[in-house]
Design a protein around this motif. Structure first.
Motif, mmCIF file in Angstrom:
data_model
loop_
_atom_site.group_PDB
_atom_site.id
_atom_site.type_symbol
_atom_site.label_atom_id
_atom_site.label_comp_id
_atom_site.label_asym_id
_atom_site.label_seq_id
_atom_site.Cartn_x
_atom_site.Cartn_y
_atom_site.Cartn_z
ATOM 1 N N ALA A 35 11.836 -11.562 -85.039
ATOM 2 C CA ALA A 35 10.669 -11.386 -84.091
ATOM 3 C C ALA A 35 10.729 -10.616 -83.158
ATOM 4 N N THR A 36 9.398 -9.806 -82.168
ATOM 5 C CA THR A 36 9.155 -8.939 -81.595
ATOM 6 C C THR A 36 8.803 -9.913 -80.524
ATOM 7 N N THR A 37 8.779 -9.176 -78.977
ATOM 8 C CA THR A 37 8.219 -9.020 -77.465
ATOM 9 C C THR A 37 7.967 -8.148 -77.188
ATOM 10 N N ASN A 38 6.489 -7.986 -77.122
ATOM 11 C CA ASN A 38 6.033 -6.729 -76.019
ATOM 12 C C ASN A 38 6.418 -7.082 -73.643
ATOM 13 N N ASP A 39 6.694 -8.411 -73.703
ATOM 14 C CA ASP A 39 5.737 -8.749 -72.326
ATOM 15 C C ASP A 39 7.455 -8.680 -72.059
ATOM 16 N N GLY A 40 8.384 -8.389 -71.968
ATOM 17 C CA GLY A 40 9.944 -8.697 -71.892
ATOM 18 C C GLY A 40 10.602 -10.979 -72.183
ATOM 19 N N GLY A 41 10.236 -10.951 -73.241
ATOM 20 C CA GLY A 41 10.231 -12.111 -73.850
ATOM 21 C C GLY A 41 9.472 -13.212 -73.920
ATOM 22 N N GLU A 42 8.454 -12.933 -72.597
ATOM 23 C CA GLU A 42 7.996 -14.245 -71.966
ATOM 24 C C GLU A 42 7.218 -14.847 -73.810
ATOM 25 N N THR A 43 6.838 -13.985 -74.731
ATOM 26 C CA THR A 43 6.214 -14.675 -75.708
ATOM 27 C C THR A 43 6.776 -13.375 -76.898
ATOM 28 N N TRP A 44 6.612 -14.764 -77.926
ATOM 29 C CA TRP A 44 7.335 -13.119 -79.282
ATOM 30 C C TRP A 44 6.719 -13.079 -80.806
ATOM 31 N N GLN A 45 6.558 -12.314 -81.440
ATOM 32 C CA GLN A 45 5.484 -12.181 -82.473
ATOM 33 C C GLN A 45 6.529 -11.861 -84.119
ATOM 34 N N VAL A 46 6.423 -13.130 -84.848
ATOM 35 C CA VAL A 46 6.959 -13.016 -86.316
ATOM 36 C C VAL A 46 6.665 -11.632 -86.776
ATOM 37 N N GLN A 47 7.353 -10.907 -87.396
ATOM 38 C CA GLN A 47 7.618 -10.266 -87.882
ATOM 39 C C GLN A 47 8.207 -9.783 -89.585
ATOM 40 N N ALA A 48 7.875 -9.453 -90.597
ATOM 41 C CA ALA A 48 7.894 -9.295 -91.490
ATOM 42 C C ALA A 48 8.434 -10.533 -92.220
ATOM 43 N N SER A 49 7.811 -11.462 -92.032
ATOM 44 C CA SER A 49 7.985 -13.117 -92.624
ATOM 45 C C SER A 49 8.207 -13.075 -94.174
ATOM 46 N N GLY A 50 8.872 -13.401 -95.226
ATOM 47 C CA GLY A 50 9.668 -13.194 -95.854
ATOM 48 C C GLY A 50 9.456 -12.586 -97.330
ATOM 49 N N GLN A 51 9.748 -10.867 -95.933
ATOM 50 C CA GLN A 51 9.619 -9.515 -96.545
ATOM 51 C C GLN A 51 10.464 -8.578 -95.804
ATOM 52 N N ASN A 52 11.781 -9.637 -95.480
ATOM 53 C CA ASN A 52 12.950 -8.720 -95.251
ATOM 54 C C ASN A 52 13.999 -9.201 -96.186
ATOM 55 N N ALA A 53 15.146 -8.685 -95.783
ATOM 56 C CA ALA A 53 16.053 -8.915 -96.809
ATOM 57 C C ALA A 53 17.187 -9.929 -96.270
ATOM 58 N N GLY A 54 17.044 -10.940 -95.488
ATOM 59 C CA GLY A 54 17.265 -12.354 -94.910
ATOM 60 C C GLY A 54 17.822 -12.026 -93.927
ATOM 61 N N TYR A 55 18.825 -13.066 -94.239
ATOM 62 C CA TYR A 55 19.827 -13.525 -92.576
ATOM 63 C C TYR A 55 20.370 -12.059 -91.862
ATOM 64 N N THR A 56 20.766 -11.764 -90.786
ATOM 65 C CA THR A 56 21.030 -10.444 -90.291
ATOM 66 C C THR A 56 21.515 -11.272 -88.859
ATOM 67 N N THR A 57 22.819 -10.424 -88.897
ATOM 68 C CA THR A 57 23.865 -10.303 -87.709
ATOM 69 C C THR A 57 23.438 -9.942 -86.370
ATOM 70 N N CYS A 58 22.990 -8.845 -86.942
ATOM 71 C CA CYS A 58 22.801 -7.250 -85.679
ATOM 72 C C CYS A 58 21.629 -6.372 -85.701
ATOM 73 N N VAL A 59 21.665 -6.283 -84.835
ATOM 74 C CA VAL A 59 20.356 -5.602 -85.027
ATOM 75 C C VAL A 59 20.230 -4.473 -83.432
#
Length: 336
Positions: A248-272
């Motif tokens: 998920a990403t945010t464009n307002d400093g963490g107040e709201t979040w938008q899910v991204q690439a749901s069902g279209q990514n490589a799965g469990y992720t530990t670091c970004v």
């Protein structure tokens, strides 16, 4: 004994994205699990299992050194730095805070948390005078250990976490900051963003649409490019292939979040980690089963390697990323 095993392009899956990968080289092999990295000039610093801490020089891999911070087999999943020193705290109770001189690797204990529930998930320097470490707690309260102007203390607050809300010591990256804010990401049965305003010292809490509800689910890692744009990744470590509502990403400093690439990514992720000077457009991420890349602010992702066993990543410069995990540290050179 540590053994170096340099090689290029021998990781499975690397050719999926080979037009942008110049080289992929392992610079350290050792019996160690590494979940925390710091980069200082050409040196990659790491901490890990069996009380180990050390560095390897990317430009001269023979220039490396490793020490043990304790005769006990402590596990370190945190690492932070200022100009002259490194700081690490082990995950067990009691939790010992170590300060290590970068020049001579001499170390000392500078603080101890005797709480039975102490389990430090991340350690982060905001600037040379201010740092925070995030720990589990036994009473559902937000527990931050603070280093400020040379003094150690527990950050006073009245924030209560939800039942089953905790954090993951997966890659030392569930804390991020800018000059204005500190963000802390939680996971488990409740996965939320806690944002501290440095000026007002007010903490606000924001819900997220991230997968949550089980102790293994939620946000594992966050990164912010500025006061507004940030990204969070995670999932469920018991279901590594599951890829629903785990980015998920945010464009307002963490107040709201938008899910991204749901069902279209490589799965469990530990670091970004967001690429330096990319304004958030280019991002790399890593999980136990993959390395992935986004060139559109996290909206879509390409798996660039199937290499397993990496837990943490960090940009060294705009073309170089260092990875670490089970028994190794590797460096990827990218072409754009």
């Amino acid at each position: 004994m540590k053994k170096l095993l340099p090689f290029l392009f021998s990781f499975s899956g690397v050719f999926i994205f080979s037009q942008q990968i110049e080289s992929f080289e392992t610079i350290l092999n050792d019996k160690i699990s590494i979940r925390a990295l710091e980069v200082d000039a050409d040196k990659v610093w790491y901490s890990g299992t069996d009380s180990k801490l050390g560095f390897v020089n990317v430009k001269n891999v023979k220039d490396q050194k490793q020490i043990k911070l304790s005769e006990d087999k402590l596990q370190f999943r945190t690492l932070a730095q200022d100009k002259d020193s490194l700081y690490a705290v082990n995950i067990e109770s009691p939790a010992y805070f170590f300060k290590i001189d970068k020049k001579n690797l001499k170390y000392q204990r500078v603080f101890t948390d005797m709480s039975k529930a102490a389990f430090y998930d991340a350690f982060h320097f905001v600037n040379k005078k201010l740092a925070f470490a995030f720990s589990d707690t036994d009473d559902n309260r937000l527990k931050l250990t603070m280093y400020k102007d040379g003094q150690w203390s527990f950050f006073e607050n009245k924030i209560k976490l939800n039942p089953g809300e905790a954090a993951f010591a997966a890659s030392n990256t569930n804390i991020a900051s800018t000059r204005k804010y500190l963000w802390v990401a939680t996971g488990g049965k409740s996965s939320r963003i806690l944002r501290l305003n440095f000026k007002s010292e007010e903490i606000k809490i924001f819900n997220t649409p991230f997968i949550q509800g089980e102790s293994s689910q939620g946000m594992y890692s966050i990164d912010f490019y500025d006061d507004k744009f940030g990204i969070a990744v995670g999932g469920d470590y018991t279901k590594q292939a599951a890829n629903i509502n785990n980015i998920a990403t945010t464009n307002d400093g963490g107040e709201t979040w938008q899910v991204q690439a749901s069902g279209q990514n490589a799965g469990y992720t530990t670091c970004v980690k967001i690429k330096p000077n990319s304004k958030g457009k280019e991002i790399i991420s890593v999980g136990d089963q993959h390395i992935s890349y986004s060139s559109d602010f996290g909206k879509t992702w390409k798996k660039i390697s199937d290499e397993k066993g990496f837990f943490v990543c960090k940009w060294m410069d705009e073309n170089t990323v260092v990875f670490a995990g089970k028994d190794k540290i590797s460096v990827m050179k990218l072409k754009f």
